[in-house]
Design a protein around this motif. Sequence first.
Motif, PDB file in Angstrom:
ATOM      1  N   CYS A  46       5.590   3.362  -1.851  1.00 59.32           N
ATOM      2  CA  CYS A  46       5.242   4.305  -2.259  1.00 59.32           C
ATOM      3  C   CYS A  46       4.865   4.223  -3.612  1.00 59.32           C
ATOM      4  O   CYS A  46       5.580   3.834  -4.555  1.00 59.32           O
ATOM      5  CB  CYS A  46       6.237   5.333  -2.016  1.00 59.32           C
ATOM      6  SG  CYS A  46       5.801   7.236  -2.521  1.00 59.32           S
ATOM      7  N   CYS A  47       3.859   4.779  -4.021  1.00 62.68           N
ATOM      8  CA  CYS A  47       3.757   4.680  -5.802  1.00 62.68           C
ATOM      9  C   CYS A  47       4.760   5.670  -6.540  1.00 62.68           C
ATOM     10  O   CYS A  47       5.082   6.339  -6.283  1.00 62.68           O
ATOM     11  CB  CYS A  47       2.050   4.806  -6.519  1.00 62.68           C
ATOM     12  SG  CYS A  47       1.832   6.167  -6.157  1.00 62.68           S
ATOM     13  N   TYR A  48       4.547   5.620  -7.383  1.00 64.05           N
ATOM     14  CA  TYR A  48       5.943   6.366  -8.463  1.00 64.05           C
ATOM     15  C   TYR A  48       4.636   7.429  -8.671  1.00 64.05           C
ATOM     16  O   TYR A  48       5.638   8.840  -8.513  1.00 64.05           O
ATOM     17  CB  TYR A  48       6.073   5.410 -10.292  1.00 64.05           C
ATOM     18  CG  TYR A  48       7.221   4.055  -9.865  1.00 64.05           C
ATOM     19  CD1 TYR A  48       7.763   5.090  -9.736  1.00 64.05           C
ATOM     20  CD2 TYR A  48       5.980   3.460  -9.757  1.00 64.05           C
ATOM     21  CE1 TYR A  48       9.029   3.711  -9.592  1.00 64.05           C
ATOM     22  CE2 TYR A  48       7.037   2.292 -10.346  1.00 64.05           C
ATOM     23  CZ  TYR A  48       8.135   2.453  -9.845  1.00 64.05           C
ATOM     24  OH  TYR A  48       9.644   1.450  -9.738  1.00 64.05           O
ATOM     25  N   ARG A  49       3.512   8.463  -8.824  1.00 66.46           N
ATOM     26  CA  ARG A  49       2.899   8.703  -8.761  1.00 66.46           C
ATOM     27  C   ARG A  49       3.111  10.604  -7.586  1.00 66.46           C
ATOM     28  O   ARG A  49       3.839  11.375  -7.646  1.00 66.46           O
ATOM     29  CB  ARG A  49       1.453   8.853  -8.839  1.00 66.46           C
ATOM     30  CG  ARG A  49       1.051   9.680  -9.510  1.00 66.46           C
ATOM     31  CD  ARG A  49      -0.406   9.292  -9.511  1.00 66.46           C
ATOM     32  NE  ARG A  49      -0.994  11.019  -9.596  1.00 66.46           N
ATOM     33  CZ  ARG A  49      -2.650  11.090 -10.398  1.00 66.46           C
ATOM     34  NH1 ARG A  49      -3.481  10.236 -10.385  1.00 66.46           N
ATOM     35  NH2 ARG A  49      -3.312  12.303  -9.713  1.00 66.46           N
ATOM     36  N   CYS A  50       3.101   9.167  -6.635  1.00 67.35           N
ATOM     37  CA  CYS A  50       3.668  10.256  -5.355  1.00 67.35           C
ATOM     38  C   CYS A  50       4.562  10.539  -4.683  1.00 67.35           C
ATOM     39  O   CYS A  50       5.922  11.343  -4.051  1.00 67.35           O
ATOM     40  CB  CYS A  50       3.099   9.327  -3.992  1.00 67.35           C
ATOM     41  SG  CYS A  50       0.786   9.452  -3.534  1.00 67.35           S
ATOM     42  N   ASN A  51       5.737   9.260  -5.744  1.00 65.09           N
ATOM     43  CA  ASN A  51       6.770   9.278  -5.006  1.00 65.09           C
ATOM     44  C   ASN A  51       7.523  10.887  -6.061  1.00 65.09           C
ATOM     45  O   ASN A  51       8.076  11.503  -5.600  1.00 65.09           O
ATOM     46  CB  ASN A  51       7.866   8.228  -5.739  1.00 65.09           C
ATOM     47  CG  ASN A  51       8.659   8.859  -5.372  1.00 65.09           C
ATOM     48  OD1 ASN A  51      10.521   8.548  -5.901  1.00 65.09           O
ATOM     49  ND2 ASN A  51       9.702   8.263  -4.011  1.00 65.09           N
ATOM     50  N   VAL A  75      -3.372   0.068  -3.194  1.00 66.72           N
ATOM     51  CA  VAL A  75      -2.615  -1.142  -3.033  1.00 66.72           C
ATOM     52  C   VAL A  75      -2.312  -1.255  -4.810  1.00 66.72           C
ATOM     53  O   VAL A  75      -3.546  -0.538  -5.938  1.00 66.72           O
ATOM     54  CB  VAL A  75      -3.691  -1.738  -3.185  1.00 66.72           C
ATOM     55  CG1 VAL A  75      -2.521  -3.280  -2.592  1.00 66.72           C
ATOM     56  CG2 VAL A  75      -3.965  -1.717  -1.041  1.00 66.72           C
ATOM     57  N   PHE A  76      -0.786  -1.349  -4.383  1.00 70.47           N
ATOM     58  CA  PHE A  76      -0.339  -1.446  -5.933  1.00 70.47           C
ATOM     59  C   PHE A  76       0.335  -3.082  -6.295  1.00 70.47           C
ATOM     60  O   PHE A  76       0.729  -3.275  -5.557  1.00 70.47           O
ATOM     61  CB  PHE A  76       0.866  -0.459  -6.342  1.00 70.47           C
ATOM     62  CG  PHE A  76      -0.245   1.192  -6.836  1.00 70.47           C
ATOM     63  CD1 PHE A  76      -0.249   0.970  -7.470  1.00 70.47           C
ATOM     64  CD2 PHE A  76      -0.144   1.685  -5.863  1.00 70.47           C
ATOM     65  CE1 PHE A  76      -0.756   2.679  -7.753  1.00 70.47           C
ATOM     66  CE2 PHE A  76      -0.775   3.108  -5.193  1.00 70.47           C
ATOM     67  CZ  PHE A  76      -1.255   3.715  -6.593  1.00 70.47           C
ATOM     68  N   PRO A  77       0.320  -3.511  -7.191  1.00 71.71           N
ATOM     69  CA  PRO A  77       1.346  -4.538  -7.823  1.00 71.71           C
ATOM     70  C   PRO A  77       2.639  -3.353  -7.685  1.00 71.71           C
ATOM     71  O   PRO A  77       3.021  -2.466  -8.220  1.00 71.71           O
ATOM     72  CB  PRO A  77       1.189  -5.052  -9.115  1.00 71.71           C
ATOM     73  CG  PRO A  77       0.918  -4.041  -9.510  1.00 71.71           C
ATOM     74  CD  PRO A  77      -0.254  -3.178  -9.546  1.00 71.71           C
ATOM     75  N   THR A 121       0.734  -0.779   0.483  1.00 72.85           N
ATOM     76  CA  THR A 121       0.625   0.173   0.074  1.00 72.85           C
ATOM     77  C   THR A 121       0.951   1.319  -0.222  1.00 72.85           C
ATOM     78  O   THR A 121       1.402   1.543   0.638  1.00 72.85           O
ATOM     79  CB  THR A 121      -1.008  -0.238   0.962  1.00 72.85           C
ATOM     80  OG1 THR A 121      -1.173  -1.589   0.855  1.00 72.85           O
ATOM     81  CG2 THR A 121      -1.889   1.268   1.072  1.00 72.85           C
ATOM     82  N   CYS A 122       0.956   1.967  -0.835  1.00 77.59           N
ATOM     83  CA  CYS A 122       1.414   3.462  -1.034  1.00 77.59           C
ATOM     84  C   CYS A 122       1.326   4.550   0.410  1.00 77.59           C
ATOM     85  O   CYS A 122      -0.157   4.177   0.694  1.00 77.59           O
ATOM     86  CB  CYS A 122       1.518   4.413  -2.331  1.00 77.59           C
ATOM     87  SG  CYS A 122       1.203   6.017  -2.075  1.00 77.59           S
ATOM     88  N   GLN A 123       1.910   4.216   1.153  1.00 71.20           N
ATOM     89  CA  GLN A 123       1.861   4.769   2.244  1.00 71.20           C
ATOM     90  C   GLN A 123       1.504   6.888   2.329  1.00 71.20           C
ATOM     91  O   GLN A 123       1.164   7.393   3.520  1.00 71.20           O
ATOM     92  CB  GLN A 123       2.758   5.052   3.233  1.00 71.20           C
ATOM     93  CG  GLN A 123       3.581   3.695   3.447  1.00 71.20           C
ATOM     94  CD  GLN A 123       2.260   2.655   4.271  1.00 71.20           C
ATOM     95  OE1 GLN A 123       1.709   3.354   5.134  1.00 71.20           O
ATOM     96  NE2 GLN A 123       1.482   1.660   3.474  1.00 71.20           N
ATOM     97  N   PHE A 124       0.842   7.352   1.336  1.00 72.10           N
ATOM     98  CA  PHE A 124       0.716   8.420   0.923  1.00 72.10           C
ATOM     99  C   PHE A 124      -0.543   8.348   0.353  1.00 72.10           C
ATOM    100  O   PHE A 124      -1.855   9.239   1.057  1.00 72.10           O
ATOM    101  CB  PHE A 124       1.604   9.030   0.284  1.00 72.10           C
ATOM    102  CG  PHE A 124       2.884   9.656   0.160  1.00 72.10           C
ATOM    103  CD1 PHE A 124       2.969  10.116   2.047  1.00 72.10           C
ATOM    104  CD2 PHE A 124       3.703   8.555   0.626  1.00 72.10           C
ATOM    105  CE1 PHE A 124       4.526  10.576   2.577  1.00 72.10           C
ATOM    106  CE2 PHE A 124       5.467   9.280   0.762  1.00 72.10           C
ATOM    107  CZ  PHE A 124       5.467   9.856   2.227  1.00 72.10           C
ATOM    108  N   CYS A 125      -1.149   7.619  -0.597  1.00 69.91           N
ATOM    109  CA  CYS A 125      -2.481   7.687  -1.607  1.00 69.91           C
ATOM    110  C   CYS A 125      -3.152   6.590  -0.736  1.00 69.91           C
ATOM    111  O   CYS A 125      -3.945   6.735  -0.843  1.00 69.91           O
ATOM    112  CB  CYS A 125      -2.208   8.150  -2.357  1.00 69.91           C
ATOM    113  SG  CYS A 125      -1.723   6.722  -3.364  1.00 69.91           S
ATOM    114  N   VAL A 126      -2.550   5.970  -0.433  1.00 66.81           N
ATOM    115  CA  VAL A 126      -3.600   4.909   0.424  1.00 66.81           C
ATOM    116  C   VAL A 126      -4.544   4.137  -0.565  1.00 66.81           C
ATOM    117  O   VAL A 126      -5.812   3.363  -0.252  1.00 66.81           O
ATOM    118  CB  VAL A 126      -4.628   4.705   1.674  1.00 66.81           C
ATOM    119  CG1 VAL A 126      -4.163   3.841   2.789  1.00 66.81           C
ATOM    120  CG2 VAL A 126      -3.288   6.005   2.140  1.00 66.81           C
TER     121      VAL A 126
HETATM  122 ZN   LIG Z   1       0.505   7.173  -3.824  1.00 69.37          ZN
END
Ligand SMILES: [Zn+2]
Length: 215
Positions: free
Chosen positions: A163-168, A135-137, A128-133
């Motif tokens: 962290c997902c790439y977008r939030c990163n 779930v991603f592969p 789970t991206c810890q910023f947008c919460v």
């Molecule tokens: Zn994110």
Amino acid sequence: MGANRHMSVDSRGRYTPEALGEAMPGSEGPTGSRTHNLLSLRRASLMQEPVLVLNATYEPINVTAVRRAMVLMLKGVAQAEEMHNTEVHSAAHAHKVPSVIRLLAYRHIPQQSRALSRKNILLRDRNTCQFCVRVFPSSELTLDHVVPRSRGGRSTWENLVACCYRCNNNKGDRTPEEAGLKLARKPRPFTLHTSRQLMRLIGHRDERWRKYLFY
Ligand SMILES: [Zn+2]
């Protein structure tokens, strides 16, 4: 089997990482190839099924695959506590398939036994991206330094999150506060408590695990 029993025990009577350290799902150790052959593995998928590993005290300590669990049993390191109703066949024998095994000698588990790795951080954060919460592969997640490295942020359990790439990209070289982002939860080391939660998630389909996982 008795002759092999002390093979991987260190001078203080504990099992070495060689014997047990690789007993995490998805990693196969270099040992035991002879025993592997013994179990002519016709049902490959069954051999990858998760098996709960208990300490000698019945405390759940790990999850491994059926194949690895059977090697530990054949070496006399562990015994089966719960079985599946299926069997695998070698040339001469039918072997019952374990669902829960228990180590015959107590193994000391260090407080922070989990290696800091990308895989373990993603496990802790449950992908789970810890910023947008969301779930991603695993392939769509990266590790973010909460306090950026350029500000002296270190690569530790407490400063790395999934962290997902977008939030990163959005966060860039800033702290969460500066970027107007909020952490889903405070990152913590991977404790025995955390791994027990993971075992519970992996084992939720198997009724036989429940009594050992304090449901
Ligand atoms: Zn994110």
